[in-house]
Design an enzyme around this catalytic site. Sequence first.
Site, PDB file in Angstrom:
ATOM      1  N   ASP A   8       0.872  -1.173   0.000  1.00 27.24           N
ATOM      2  CA  ASP A   8       0.000   0.000   0.000  1.00 27.24           C
ATOM      3  C   ASP A   8       0.908   1.221   0.000  1.00 27.24           C
ATOM      4  OD1 ASP A   8      -1.656   2.134   0.536  1.00 27.24           O
ATOM      5  OD2 ASP A   8      -2.335   1.413   2.494  1.00 27.24           O
ATOM      6  N   LYS A  71       2.412  11.494  -3.115  1.00 28.59           N
ATOM      7  CA  LYS A  71       1.428  10.813  -3.960  1.00 28.59           C
ATOM      8  C   LYS A  71       0.487  11.794  -4.652  1.00 28.59           C
ATOM      9  CE  LYS A  71      -1.787   6.911  -3.463  1.00 28.59           C
ATOM     10  NZ  LYS A  71      -2.316   5.980  -2.446  1.00 28.59           N
ATOM     11  N   GLU A 169      -7.337   0.501  -4.462  1.00 28.92           N
ATOM     12  CA  GLU A 169      -7.341   0.428  -3.000  1.00 28.92           C
ATOM     13  C   GLU A 169      -8.675  -0.029  -2.407  1.00 28.92           C
ATOM     14  OE1 GLU A 169      -5.828   4.304  -2.172  1.00 28.92           O
ATOM     15  OE2 GLU A 169      -3.844   3.742  -2.899  1.00 28.92           O
ATOM     16  N   ASP A 191     -13.488   5.136   0.892  1.00 26.17           N
ATOM     17  CA  ASP A 191     -12.058   5.199   1.188  1.00 26.17           C
ATOM     18  C   ASP A 191     -11.592   6.656   1.193  1.00 26.17           C
ATOM     19  OD1 ASP A 191      -9.307   5.090   1.232  1.00 26.17           O
ATOM     20  OD2 ASP A 191      -9.106   3.725  -0.459  1.00 26.17           O
TER      21      ASP A 191
END
Lengths: 596, 198
Positions: A8, A71, A169, A191
């Site tokens: 992850d 990210k 994810e 999420d």
Amino acid sequence: MDRVFGIDLGTTNSLIAYLGDDGPQVVADAASGSPLLPSVASFLPSGEILVGSAAKLRAAEAPLETIASVKRFMGLGMGDVKPEDRGCYPFAADSGPVVRFAIHGREYTPPEISALFLRELKLRAEKALGEEVKRVVITVPAYFNDSQRQATRDAGRLAGLEVLRLVNEPTAASLAYGLDKHHDGLIAVYDLGGGTFDISILRIHDGIFEVIATNGDTRLGGDDMDRALAAQVLQPGEDDPHLVRAALIAAERTKVALTDNEYAALELIAAGAKREHTFTRAEFEQFIRPVVERTLAPCRQALADAGLEAKQIDEVVLVGGATRVPLVRRAVQELFGRTPHTELDPDQVVALGAGVQAGVLSGRRKDMLLLDVVPLSLGIETVGGVMERIIDRNTTIPTAARQLFTTFMDNQTAVDFTVYQGERELVQDNRKLAYFILRGLEPQPAGLPRLEVTFLVDANGILNVTARDLRSGHEHSIDVKPSYGLTDEQVESMLEASFDHAVADVAARLLIEARNEGDGILRATRKALDQATDEERGLIEAAMARLETAMRTTDHNRIRDLVDELNQASMSLAQRIMDHSIKEALEHRRVDEVVS
Amino acid sequence: MLPLPADADHYTVFGIPRQLRLDQQELSRRYYELSRLLHPDRHGTASAVARDASMRNTAALTRAHRTLRDPVSRALYWLELHGEKLGSDNRVPPPLAALVFEVQEKLEELREASAKSRPALTSEIENVLGELEARRDELDQRMEANFLKWDEAIAQPTPLLADLKSILAERAYLSTLIRDVKATLAGDTAVARPHATR
């Protein structure tokens, strides 16, 4: 069989996991005991690079030498960077199509910095388990576009990893919960991470996890809550990087404290300023309400795309640290009318799911299968700047579509087109992915050439384009000019200039990659060899012997060539085995069963 | 595994005969079954050739499933298989002319309406919208009821294909109209005018 690992690669923290005998396991850091690696890198003047907690500790002191939340910039160009981010990062002056950070006279791209985290996790798992980590799956936000996915894959490559699959994810999170064990049904995965928001709707059916719709916002997350809170203690126009960074760090701490407490203090000491303010949870919720509300529109859109009402959803799963915020839980509960699952740690659930998917890919789990979708529509520009859709969003991947092209002038020898990604009617409102040129056409009258272009979105959600001349049947070469992201050559040269001192030698790395590939195909071929005909066996064994010999040398090009040769030699055998297994599965079915 | 031939049609991919009438549940069951066999995740550690073929064949499978599972897209594909396609002209299908005229007039009124007369007009348009949707459902039923007839008449397809084509053309026009009416009701003034089909 070599293990496959699941990673992850998060905005705030990164984790590595694998499928153990008792289910998925995250690997904890030996020293701290925590499985979370803060996704932060700090560059010291000496040339040393701190990664993880040590880097995070240096963030307030050296904000412009420390990169957090990288990210947010994966697969982006400088033009995509939001104004509020500009002050907080040491962006290189001349960076265009790819974001670059300039620190101590060197430039770094987001994939290079992400590779630091991946390498750290690789080392951690190797130390803990005593085996080499080579093949991985890496998770990405479901709503990541093509360039963001490519950037993630580049990061893996730069870390010396073979990225077998990018997994979304939220989909990974649903695997972690093992919801298929209970019953078939509909699941919503909400999420909300540090920097991205995703909503996915899945149907579980006999071990198959089928995503039916996904939506989200790649620039929305817990960081935005920190910013909203930090704004309360900063004066308008205050943009000193030290002060801003310190305010964000303090705001994050206050946000966490307000999860379990009704009020919490925010203390800001930086750049000569000392401020303190106590916030109640109600005040905090008022500041962050717009952030939480922004997540609801994508949820409704995903439900509409799935053709479902919120009340039809059987289970709701929460993922991402920001879903600990009570207001978020209330909003989700209200929308779906049911209590969401929170049994698994929201910081670990994606990594655990990546571990499960790693087990599926390595063949350890044969009962599960994930059918994911492409999050955004793909299209090409037609007359008047209108986007002509070729692949609709929420189409199951892998998927392919074909389009015919021809010439509009006599003796035209090249045809070009541009691919866009997005939902708007006009291409100018969508994201330009790449410009393609088909060259070397035979000079012919206008409209006569028939070129079939295939747009294939692979299981990673990444676009591959091929072209074929329908008259000759030949594959046609195609030049790609991506609008964002790194070219293969740039990745190669980064590998060359790699700041990894352990494996500084590119040739060594290429050799390792080639040998890994050789190992893989030799193993697969050996397994299948007893089903070969005598004629095939002779050819295959000769190719295997040549490859085995080459693998003892250091010539990675020759190893690659011989891998290709063995692939060719075993092609008919591979096809027969596959045909056989399909036939076997279908033989029990009569064709007319399908037709009523 | 080698890639399916590039020109394999959707029925060949599923290994079923060409028919307009399909049992959807059985189609889904077969889709899952073939996915389990073909999907790249099942060949994660196979040779590069096998992995590539697995990806291409699964792509063909998902494409075929997406087209065949929905009666309308299946019928459109049926036209394509028989060398036909819907025209791209914007002419109003004759059976719809009166209805379209009414809708356009109402939408025009709404665009120019004062705030006061808006609610009444909006509810009128909502009624018309219901009518349009009912009409679309009726077309769908007519189409599916005819699937069997068309299946049995594959040998002499011309008049029946024309029949299918006119139903699909009417439906395509209706869908665009419904979308535009909804967009106008939602206050999206940037949307194309109702008679502009794409």
